[in-house]
Design an enzyme around this catalytic site. Structure first.
Site, short mmCIF file in Angstrom:
data_model
loop_
_atom_site.label_atom_id
_atom_site.label_comp_id
_atom_site.label_asym_id
_atom_site.label_seq_id
_atom_site.Cartn_x
_atom_site.Cartn_y
_atom_site.Cartn_z
N GLY A 49 -2.66 34.43 -29.09
CA GLY A 49 -3.44 33.37 -28.47
C GLY A 49 -4.08 33.74 -27.15
O GLY A 49 -4.81 32.95 -26.56
N HIS A 50 -3.81 34.94 -26.65
CA HIS A 50 -4.32 35.34 -25.32
C HIS A 50 -5.13 36.61 -25.46
O HIS A 50 -4.65 37.67 -25.12
CB HIS A 50 -3.16 35.55 -24.35
CG HIS A 50 -3.54 35.53 -22.91
ND1 HIS A 50 -3.85 36.67 -22.20
CD2 HIS A 50 -3.67 34.51 -22.03
CE1 HIS A 50 -4.13 36.35 -20.94
NE2 HIS A 50 -4.02 35.04 -20.82
N PHE A 51 -6.08 36.72 -25.82
CA PHE A 51 -7.32 36.20 -26.32
C PHE A 51 -7.53 36.78 -27.70
O PHE A 51 -7.61 37.99 -27.84
CB PHE A 51 -8.45 36.60 -25.37
CG PHE A 51 -8.29 36.04 -23.99
CD1 PHE A 51 -8.51 34.69 -23.72
CD2 PHE A 51 -7.85 36.83 -22.94
CE1 PHE A 51 -8.36 34.18 -22.45
CE2 PHE A 51 -7.71 36.32 -21.67
CZ PHE A 51 -7.96 35.00 -21.41
#
Length: 152
Positions: A49-51
């Protein structure tokens, strides 16, 4: 009075464990200096989720790794040096604050090394100057971190 712990003894006393452990090795350790290393696991859940598609290690985790590689081991070393084993065992080190500047990014799979130098230590409180570098010597963050011994 206490005793001087080895690097491996200090590493075994660091309370953080997977999935929130961000130190693999204590390379150097004394009352004035600590050097620790960590390789960021490419399969860590936070990268999804990061990125997505361009993963970057979150800055807050870089700071946590700096604490686990510098503040926590140096404080454990000092606690055990200055107090008998029973007294030292009554405390754990908590990371309390940081003033850190970021100058680069860390990608999944990269190994970082954190070098910390003690600025002051008294009454179970420790402040260090620290910097984190990648294997190619690129500084990704640096600043001051602090921690303190609190009752378990």
């Amino acid at each position: 009075m206490g005793r001087v712990l080895t690097r491996s003894e200090v590493l075994s006393l660091i309370p953080q464990q997977e999935p929130f452990r961000f130190v693999d090795e204590i390379v150097e350790l004394s009352a004035e200096r600590a050097v620790g290393a960590y390789r960021w696991r490419p399969d860590a859940a936070f990268y999804r989720g990061h990125f997505p598609g361009n993963p970057v290690t979150p800055g807050v985790l870089l700071v946590e790794s700096m604490a686990q590689c510098g503040v926590v081991p140096m404080a454990l070393f000092l606690f055990h040096r200055d107090a008998d084993e029973a007294e030292a065992a009554k405390f754990q080190t908590l990371f309390t604050d940081a003033q850190v500047e970021f100058s680069g990014i860390v990608r999944p799979g990269e190994r970082v090394t954190t070098e910390s130098r003690a600025l002051f230590y008294r009454r179970r409180k420790l402040r260090v100057e620290a910097s984190m570098k990648t294997e190619d010597g690129r500084v990704v963050c640096s600043g001051q971190l602090a921690g303190m011994g609190v009752p378990r």
